[in-house]
Scaffold this motif. Sequence first.
Motif, PDB file in Angstrom:
ATOM      1  N   SER A  21       5.061 -12.632  -0.220  1.00 36.17           N
ATOM      2  CA  SER A  21       3.997 -11.684  -0.511  1.00 36.17           C
ATOM      3  C   SER A  21       2.674 -12.217   0.019  1.00 36.17           C
ATOM      4  O   SER A  21       2.317 -13.367  -0.214  1.00 36.17           O
ATOM      5  CB  SER A  21       3.915 -11.501  -2.030  1.00 36.17           C
ATOM      6  N   GLY A  22       1.948 -11.374   0.763  1.00 36.05           N
ATOM      7  CA  GLY A  22       0.626 -11.751   1.250  1.00 36.05           C
ATOM      8  C   GLY A  22      -0.424 -10.998   0.443  1.00 36.05           C
ATOM      9  O   GLY A  22      -0.446 -11.051  -0.784  1.00 36.05           O
ATOM     10  N   GLY A  23      -1.272 -10.253   1.165  1.00 33.53           N
ATOM     11  CA  GLY A  23      -2.299  -9.475   0.477  1.00 33.53           C
ATOM     12  C   GLY A  23      -1.785  -8.123   0.012  1.00 33.53           C
ATOM     13  O   GLY A  23      -2.508  -7.348  -0.594  1.00 33.53           O
TER      14      GLY A  23
ATOM     15  N   GLU B 284      -8.619   4.119   4.236  1.00 30.92           N
ATOM     16  CA  GLU B 284      -8.944   4.035   2.803  1.00 30.92           C
ATOM     17  C   GLU B 284      -9.307   5.427   2.266  1.00 30.92           C
ATOM     18  O   GLU B 284      -8.874   5.813   1.172  1.00 30.92           O
ATOM     19  CB  GLU B 284     -10.112   3.058   2.633  1.00 30.92           C
TER      20      GLU B 284
ATOM     21  N   TRP C  69       0.811  -1.228   0.000  1.00 32.73           N
ATOM     22  CA  TRP C  69       0.000   0.000   0.000  1.00 32.73           C
ATOM     23  C   TRP C  69       0.837   1.267   0.000  1.00 32.73           C
ATOM     24  O   TRP C  69       0.322   2.355  -0.218  1.00 32.73           O
ATOM     25  CB  TRP C  69      -0.956   0.000   1.214  1.00 32.73           C
TER      26      TRP C  69
ATOM     27  N   GLU D 145       2.498  -1.318  14.881  1.00 28.94           N
ATOM     28  CA  GLU D 145       1.879  -2.501  14.291  1.00 28.94           C
ATOM     29  C   GLU D 145       2.079  -2.595  12.778  1.00 28.94           C
ATOM     30  O   GLU D 145       1.733  -3.608  12.186  1.00 28.94           O
ATOM     31  CB  GLU D 145       0.384  -2.551  14.622  1.00 28.94           C
TER      32      GLU D 145
ATOM     33  N   GLY E  66      12.291 -16.539   6.821  1.00 28.24           N
ATOM     34  CA  GLY E  66      11.805 -17.643   6.006  1.00 28.24           C
ATOM     35  C   GLY E  66      10.337 -17.448   5.707  1.00 28.24           C
ATOM     36  O   GLY E  66       9.776 -16.383   5.967  1.00 28.24           O
TER      37      GLY E  66
ATOM     38  N   GLY F 277      -0.570 -15.281   6.326  1.00 29.97           N
ATOM     39  CA  GLY F 277       0.900 -15.240   6.242  1.00 29.97           C
ATOM     40  C   GLY F 277       1.423 -13.828   6.460  1.00 29.97           C
ATOM     41  O   GLY F 277       2.403 -13.613   7.182  1.00 29.97           O
TER      42      GLY F 277
ATOM     43  N   PHE G 292       1.127 -16.430  -2.322  1.00 34.58           N
ATOM     44  CA  PHE G 292       0.449 -17.626  -1.821  1.00 34.58           C
ATOM     45  C   PHE G 292      -1.014 -17.707  -2.240  1.00 34.58           C
ATOM     46  O   PHE G 292      -1.827 -18.325  -1.568  1.00 34.58           O
ATOM     47  CB  PHE G 292       0.613 -17.699  -0.299  1.00 34.58           C
TER      48      PHE G 292
ATOM     49  N   GLU H 170       8.624 -10.182   9.285  1.00 33.31           N
ATOM     50  CA  GLU H 170       8.495  -9.543   7.967  1.00 33.31           C
ATOM     51  C   GLU H 170       9.167 -10.374   6.875  1.00 33.31           C
ATOM     52  O   GLU H 170       9.785  -9.828   5.949  1.00 33.31           O
ATOM     53  CB  GLU H 170       9.057  -8.102   8.009  1.00 33.31           C
TER      54      GLU H 170
ATOM     55  N   ASN I 218      -0.270 -11.355   7.974  1.00 36.49           N
ATOM     56  CA  ASN I 218      -0.610 -10.939   9.349  1.00 36.49           C
ATOM     57  C   ASN I 218       0.440 -11.458  10.329  1.00 36.49           C
ATOM     58  O   ASN I 218       0.813 -10.758  11.277  1.00 36.49           O
ATOM     59  CB  ASN I 218      -1.973 -11.500   9.779  1.00 36.49           C
TER      60      ASN I 218
ATOM     61  N   THR J 271      -1.195  -5.469   1.652  1.00 33.97           N
ATOM     62  CA  THR J 271      -1.853  -4.303   2.268  1.00 33.97           C
ATOM     63  C   THR J 271      -0.927  -3.640   3.284  1.00 33.97           C
ATOM     64  O   THR J 271      -1.343  -2.736   4.001  1.00 33.97           O
ATOM     65  CB  THR J 271      -3.154  -4.719   3.002  1.00 33.97           C
TER      66      THR J 271
HETATM   67  C1  LIG Z   1      -6.804   0.292   5.099  1.00 29.17           C
HETATM   68  C2  LIG Z   1      -5.749  -0.395   5.918  1.00 29.17           C
HETATM   69  C3  LIG Z   1      -5.920  -0.517   7.292  1.00 29.17           C
HETATM   70  C4  LIG Z   1      -4.962  -1.188   8.063  1.00 29.17           C
HETATM   71  N1  LIG Z   1      -5.152  -1.298   9.415  1.00 29.17           N
HETATM   72  C5  LIG Z   1      -4.256  -1.986  10.150  1.00 29.17           C
HETATM   73  C6  LIG Z   1      -4.456  -2.137  11.552  1.00 29.17           C
HETATM   74  O1  LIG Z   1      -5.396  -1.619  12.137  1.00 29.17           O
HETATM   75  N2  LIG Z   1      -3.555  -2.866  12.237  1.00 29.17           N
HETATM   76  C7  LIG Z   1      -2.469  -3.451  11.620  1.00 29.17           C
HETATM   77  O2  LIG Z   1      -1.691  -4.133  12.295  1.00 29.17           O
HETATM   78  N3  LIG Z   1      -2.247  -3.293  10.306  1.00 29.17           N
HETATM   79  C8  LIG Z   1      -3.108  -2.583   9.562  1.00 29.17           C
HETATM   80  N4  LIG Z   1      -2.885  -2.420   8.213  1.00 29.17           N
HETATM   81  C9  LIG Z   1      -1.642  -2.941   7.622  1.00 29.17           C
HETATM   82  C10 LIG Z   1      -1.734  -4.340   6.979  1.00 29.17           C
HETATM   83  O3  LIG Z   1      -3.037  -4.652   6.579  1.00 29.17           O
HETATM   84  C11 LIG Z   1      -1.214  -5.409   7.927  1.00 29.17           C
HETATM   85  O4  LIG Z   1       0.159  -5.168   8.154  1.00 29.17           O
HETATM   86  C12 LIG Z   1      -1.368  -6.844   7.412  1.00 29.17           C
HETATM   87  O5  LIG Z   1      -0.981  -7.751   8.423  1.00 29.17           O
HETATM   88  C13 LIG Z   1      -0.557  -7.130   6.156  1.00 29.17           C
HETATM   89  O6  LIG Z   1      -0.976  -8.372   5.633  1.00 29.17           O
HETATM   90  P1  LIG Z   1      -0.743  -8.711   4.096  1.00 29.17           P
HETATM   91  O7  LIG Z   1      -1.195 -10.109   3.855  1.00 29.17           O
HETATM   92  O8  LIG Z   1      -1.331  -7.680   3.245  1.00 29.17           O
HETATM   93  O9  LIG Z   1       0.841  -8.689   4.058  1.00 29.17           O
HETATM   94  P2  LIG Z   1       1.845  -8.052   3.008  1.00 29.17           P
HETATM   95  O10 LIG Z   1       1.722  -6.569   2.994  1.00 29.17           O
HETATM   96  O11 LIG Z   1       1.740  -8.764   1.726  1.00 29.17           O
HETATM   97  O12 LIG Z   1       3.222  -8.462   3.722  1.00 29.17           O
HETATM   98  C14 LIG Z   1       3.544  -8.013   4.999  1.00 29.17           C
HETATM   99  C15 LIG Z   1       4.847  -8.674   5.451  1.00 29.17           C
HETATM  100  O13 LIG Z   1       4.636 -10.057   5.666  1.00 29.17           O
HETATM  101  C16 LIG Z   1       5.534 -10.816   4.868  1.00 29.17           C
HETATM  102  N5  LIG Z   1       4.844 -12.043   4.461  1.00 29.17           N
HETATM  103  C17 LIG Z   1       3.723 -12.164   3.717  1.00 29.17           C
HETATM  104  N6  LIG Z   1       3.403 -13.453   3.592  1.00 29.17           N
HETATM  105  C18 LIG Z   1       4.335 -14.171   4.251  1.00 29.17           C
HETATM  106  C19 LIG Z   1       4.562 -15.558   4.458  1.00 29.17           C
HETATM  107  N7  LIG Z   1       3.750 -16.487   3.972  1.00 29.17           N
HETATM  108  N8  LIG Z   1       5.644 -15.926   5.176  1.00 29.17           N
HETATM  109  C20 LIG Z   1       6.502 -15.011   5.687  1.00 29.17           C
HETATM  110  N9  LIG Z   1       6.328 -13.684   5.532  1.00 29.17           N
HETATM  111  C21 LIG Z   1       5.252 -13.272   4.823  1.00 29.17           C
HETATM  112  C22 LIG Z   1       5.899  -9.897   3.713  1.00 29.17           C
HETATM  113  O14 LIG Z   1       7.159 -10.226   3.137  1.00 29.17           O
HETATM  114  C23 LIG Z   1       5.959  -8.576   4.421  1.00 29.17           C
HETATM  115  O15 LIG Z   1       7.193  -8.452   5.092  1.00 29.17           O
HETATM  116  C24 LIG Z   1      -3.810  -1.734   7.431  1.00 29.17           C
HETATM  117  C25 LIG Z   1      -3.645  -1.601   6.053  1.00 29.17           C
HETATM  118  C26 LIG Z   1      -4.591  -0.942   5.300  1.00 29.17           C
HETATM  119  C27 LIG Z   1      -4.380  -0.848   3.825  1.00 29.17           C
END
Ligand SMILES: Cc1cc2nc3c(=O)[nH]c(=O)nc-3n(C[C@H](O)[C@H](O)[C@H](O)COP(=O)(O)OP(=O)(O)OC[C@H]3O[C@@H](n4cnc5c(N)ncnc54)[C@H](O)[C@@H]3O)c2cc1C
Length: 464
Positions: A70-72, A330, A33, A420, A204, A142, A91, A200, A144, A74
Amino acid sequence: MTDVALIEQLKTLVEPGKVLTDADSLNAYGKDWTKHFAPAPLAIAFPKTIEQVQAIVRWANEQKVALVPSGGRTGLSAAAVAANGEVVVAFDYMNQVLAFNEFDRTAVCQPGVVTKQLQLFAEEKGLYYPVDFASAGSSQIGGNIGTNAGGIKVIRYGMTRNWVAGLKVVTGKGDLLELNKDLIKNATGYDLRQLFIGAEGTLGFVVEATMRLDRKPQNLTAMVLGAADFDSIMPVLHAFQNKLDLTAFEFFSDKALAKIMGRGDVPAPFETECPFYALLEFEATTEEVAEAALATFEHCVEQGWVLDGVMSQSEQQLQNLWKLREYISETISHWTPYKNDISVTVAQVPAFLHDIDAIVGEHYPDFEIVWFGHIGDGNLHLNILKPDNLSKDEFFAKCATVNKWVFETVQKYNGSISAEHGVGMTKRDYLTYSRSEAEIAYMKAIKAAFDPNGIMNPGKIFAL
Ligand SMILES: Cc1cc2nc3c(=O)[nH]c(=O)nc-3n(C[C@H](O)[C@H](O)[C@H](O)COP(=O)(O)OP(=O)(O)OC[C@H]3O[C@@H](n4cnc5c(N)ncnc54)[C@H](O)[C@@H]3O)c2cc1C
């Protein structure tokens, strides 16, 4: 070896068609994001099995290719960004809840399970997965775990860490480890599971996670209260915490509310204009609980802390009140906000916020500042909105100069520069404001043990 030859090798490690190199995919999967870095991955690989993940890691070690889990995407710290010719490992095809254990109240998830998907799965089973935030519809388990995500229910349920019963991980060396084996009690030395939570993706891959579920909360009820000033918010929190078990206590400023009202699709909580608002939630299990909430509200009004308030009377009203808080990120994303996600202990919040507010007022007089956050956890989100007349680069450079003062204040209060959202690339240069040199040296030694060739998400948490 040429890039073309590397991609041909990579294709042999996953199923046909599960490596993408087209421009749209590279752009979409190479970023999260944040808008600070231009995505430039070599390729995107989509494993379908744990063995395929191991094969990718072993190949990456041989060829010295960097991998980005890579996860979602976000994330808000550029931790999932691939800007340097890395292979992104996504994934999307490992996205199933594999098993449910009624007695342990656990769900075994593949890493690509979307957070909302797990929440709905729990609901189907009459249970509850409490980690929740506005991006839950896109973020993955993943990711999260990678960020130890928090969100809006931390005050009651804690962070993602509290809900991970066990993990299967593929280390940066390609070893498959089964960590904690879903046990509640396990006193057999270092808990390596915890190291992977919040790592992060630098140690691994999380390839399977057993997540705990909880009892479903009863009759959740929200109140939005208009506070007279910022100093009134913490006494309100204490007053309610003395009477009720809160499931949430969030806050936002009048500027945040104005942005939400500007959307035109969310009803105003009430007419009185206030500088700050608190949103709190509790389980109204009995009439007595609801009465205690109303009595506490009246007490807060008498004290002059609260100017107005509203309590949800239906599921629809509950949802509408939550939109006031949940839609903020958002909605303001339109203004390319520069985000700081800082925390201190709850007791220090008022003094800390005054100090930060003074710095921001002095150094950003022309910028619009939007405050909101999980104030019940001591976590404040400071968002600086980009004026139309500044380019993105100019704007981020200006914001970065003020970081020094913001983070010195965080350090003075023994707080965290990232509560966070993680460190990723956007906060890595500031890590020393929250972690000592000695701590960082131990963290690097831990990384070297799991990932001796430095192929796992290099440049995240620590500089390259
Ligand atoms: C509108 C909005 C609101 C949000 N509100 C919050 C909130 O209130 N609290 C909060 O904590 N966060 C919040 N976030 C941030 C985000 O959503 C979180 O950090 C979320 O946990 C990221 O998950 P993701 O799947 O999108 O991970 P990504 O962004 O894809 O990746 C995050 C990290 O995890 C690693 N990763 C992904 N998959 C794996 C895997 N399988 N194994 C090992 N590492 C992995 C990535 O390499 C990266 O380092 C918000 C984001 C947005 C856009």
